[in-house]
Design an enzyme around this catalytic site. Structure first.
Site, PDB file in Angstrom:
ATOM      1  N   GLU A  63      35.671  85.726  77.263  1.00 31.65           N
ATOM      2  CA  GLU A  63      36.072  84.383  76.802  1.00 31.65           C
ATOM      3  C   GLU A  63      35.419  84.101  75.453  1.00 31.65           C
ATOM      4  O   GLU A  63      34.218  84.343  75.279  1.00 31.65           O
ATOM      5  CB  GLU A  63      35.597  83.356  77.838  1.00 31.65           C
ATOM      6  N   PRO A 113      46.904  77.738  72.478  1.00 33.99           N
ATOM      7  CA  PRO A 113      47.555  76.668  71.748  1.00 33.99           C
ATOM      8  C   PRO A 113      46.718  76.096  70.604  1.00 33.99           C
ATOM      9  O   PRO A 113      45.508  75.946  70.721  1.00 33.99           O
ATOM     10  CB  PRO A 113      47.794  75.598  72.817  1.00 33.99           C
ATOM     11  N   ASN A 114      47.435  75.815  69.534  1.00 35.55           N
ATOM     12  CA  ASN A 114      46.910  75.147  68.332  1.00 35.55           C
ATOM     13  C   ASN A 114      46.035  76.050  67.463  1.00 35.55           C
ATOM     14  O   ASN A 114      45.620  75.646  66.371  1.00 35.55           O
ATOM     15  CB  ASN A 114      46.149  73.853  68.701  1.00 35.55           C
ATOM     16  N   ARG A 150      30.613  69.235  73.784  1.00 40.12           N
ATOM     17  CA  ARG A 150      31.709  68.329  73.419  1.00 40.12           C
ATOM     18  C   ARG A 150      32.103  67.446  74.615  1.00 40.12           C
ATOM     19  O   ARG A 150      31.309  67.243  75.512  1.00 40.12           O
ATOM     20  CB  ARG A 150      32.865  69.172  72.865  1.00 40.12           C
ATOM     21  N   HIS A 166      40.613  74.920  79.942  1.00 40.72           N
ATOM     22  CA  HIS A 166      40.103  73.858  80.799  1.00 40.72           C
ATOM     23  C   HIS A 166      41.108  73.393  81.856  1.00 40.72           C
ATOM     24  O   HIS A 166      40.824  72.480  82.619  1.00 40.72           O
ATOM     25  CB  HIS A 166      39.694  72.655  79.925  1.00 40.72           C
ATOM     26  N   HIS A 223      35.129  81.184  72.160  1.00 43.47           N
ATOM     27  CA  HIS A 223      35.424  79.880  71.556  1.00 43.47           C
ATOM     28  C   HIS A 223      34.721  79.770  70.220  1.00 43.47           C
ATOM     29  O   HIS A 223      33.576  80.228  70.067  1.00 43.47           O
ATOM     30  CB  HIS A 223      34.936  78.724  72.440  1.00 43.47           C
ATOM     31  N   ARG A 240      35.904  69.308  78.509  1.00 44.69           N
ATOM     32  CA  ARG A 240      35.822  70.700  78.036  1.00 44.69           C
ATOM     33  C   ARG A 240      34.711  71.485  78.746  1.00 44.69           C
ATOM     34  O   ARG A 240      34.482  72.650  78.446  1.00 44.69           O
ATOM     35  CB  ARG A 240      35.559  70.736  76.525  1.00 44.69           C
ATOM     36  N   ALA A 243      42.936  74.952  74.705  1.00 46.11           N
ATOM     37  CA  ALA A 243      42.837  73.912  75.739  1.00 46.11           C
ATOM     38  C   ALA A 243      43.216  74.424  77.133  1.00 46.11           C
ATOM     39  O   ALA A 243      42.789  73.841  78.138  1.00 46.11           O
ATOM     40  CB  ALA A 243      43.714  72.730  75.354  1.00 46.11           C
ATOM     41  N   TYR A 293      36.227  73.286  63.660  1.00 46.49           N
ATOM     42  CA  TYR A 293      36.642  74.687  63.782  1.00 46.49           C
ATOM     43  C   TYR A 293      36.461  75.502  62.497  1.00 46.49           C
ATOM     44  O   TYR A 293      36.699  76.704  62.493  1.00 46.49           O
ATOM     45  CB  TYR A 293      38.112  74.751  64.241  1.00 46.49           C
ATOM     46  N   SER A 344      34.024  76.707  68.810  1.00 51.78           N
ATOM     47  CA  SER A 344      33.051  75.642  69.050  1.00 51.78           C
ATOM     48  C   SER A 344      32.320  75.925  70.360  1.00 51.78           C
ATOM     49  O   SER A 344      32.667  76.865  71.081  1.00 51.78           O
ATOM     50  CB  SER A 344      33.783  74.290  69.137  1.00 51.78           C
ATOM     51  N   ASN A 351      40.648  83.559  73.565  1.00 51.86           N
ATOM     52  CA  ASN A 351      40.405  82.152  73.264  1.00 51.86           C
ATOM     53  C   ASN A 351      41.644  81.404  73.723  1.00 51.86           C
ATOM     54  O   ASN A 351      42.658  81.369  73.014  1.00 51.86           O
ATOM     55  CB  ASN A 351      40.148  81.928  71.769  1.00 51.86           C
ATOM     56  N   ARG A 365      43.164  72.638  61.000  1.00 52.54           N
ATOM     57  CA  ARG A 365      42.965  71.856  62.219  1.00 52.54           C
ATOM     58  C   ARG A 365      41.495  71.452  62.361  1.00 52.54           C
ATOM     59  O   ARG A 365      40.628  72.325  62.496  1.00 52.54           O
ATOM     60  CB  ARG A 365      43.358  72.726  63.413  1.00 52.54           C
TER      61      ARG A 365
HETATM   62  C1  DQA Z   1      38.416  76.072  71.586  1.00 52.17           C
HETATM   63  C2  DQA Z   1      37.728  74.960  72.408  1.00 52.17           C
HETATM   64  C3  DQA Z   1      38.745  74.250  73.284  1.00 52.17           C
HETATM   65  O1  DQA Z   1      38.097  73.211  74.013  1.00 52.17           O
HETATM   66  C4  DQA Z   1      39.838  73.638  72.448  1.00 52.17           C
HETATM   67  O2  DQA Z   1      40.824  73.055  73.271  1.00 52.17           O
HETATM   68  C5  DQA Z   1      40.452  74.611  71.499  1.00 52.17           C
HETATM   69  C6  DQA Z   1      39.577  75.516  70.777  1.00 52.17           C
HETATM   70  C7  DQA Z   1      37.423  76.731  70.599  1.00 52.17           C
HETATM   71  O3  DQA Z   1      37.723  77.826  70.145  1.00 52.17           O
HETATM   72  O4  DQA Z   1      36.401  76.143  70.254  1.00 52.17           O
HETATM   73  O5  DQA Z   1      41.655  74.611  71.269  1.00 52.17           O
HETATM   74  O6  DQA Z   1      38.880  77.061  72.466  1.00 52.17           O
END
Ligand code: DQA
Length: 144
Positions: A100, A11-12, A109, A82, A102, A113, A79, A24, A104, A76, A19
């Site tokens: 996995e 998501p997102n 953080r 978590h 990410h 997370r 959210a 990011y 960030s 990736n 964003r």
């Molecule tokens: C993320 C880190 C997650 O905590 C966050 O919810 C994201 C992006 C990252 O790529 O840093 O949506 O997965």
């Protein structure tokens, strides 16, 4: 037939580029796809990159990765990382290695997370390198 690496995004992540760029960065998901495809071509691999804001799509795509014999999955989960026992279980349910990823570093953080249902089931985790996290994960996947 080149081996395929699935790159699944949650998501997102469709909003990358606009964003929270201070966290990011400014690269879009298309930019990341292009970078991965260039490197994959050099490695003789194929990339199948997808994004969904829906948890079940990610579960289905993990199953599909195994069904089609993908070499690995870079995941990736955004959210859902978590929160998702379903993704945790899906990773354990398939034999395809899952890495996995990410942008960030979630451990630097907010406390919410710091727990990763994905990381507890994945073969490895790469985080904190921005878009380069995906490339490093591809290098790892290639050596599996
Ligand atoms: C993320 C880190 C997650 O905590 C966050 O919810 C994201 C992006 C990252 O790529 O840093 O949506 O997965």
């Amino acid at each position: 037939m080149p081996e395929t690496v699935f790159v699944l995004n949650g998501p997102n992540l469709n909003l990358l580029g606009t964003r929270e760029p201070e966290i990011y960065g400014s690269a879009t998901l298309d930019d990341i796809a292009g970078m991965l495809e260039d490197r994959a071509r050099e490695l003789g691999l194929e990339i199948d990159l997808r994004q969904s804001n829906h948890e079940g799509h990610l579960v289905d795509w993990l199953h599909e990765a195994q069904a089609v014999g993908a070499k690995a999955v870079l995941l990736n989960a955004g959210a859902f990382t978590h929160t998702s026992v379903a993704l945790h279980d899906a990773i354990l349910a398939i034999r395809t290695p899952v890495i996995e990823v990410h942008l960030s570093n979630p451990h630097t953080r907010e406390a919410f997370r710091h727990k990763s249902f994905v990381g507890m089931a994945a073969k490895a985790t790469i985080a904190g390198f921005g878009p380069l996290s995906y490339l490093l994960a591809l290098e790892g996947a290639r050596r599996l």
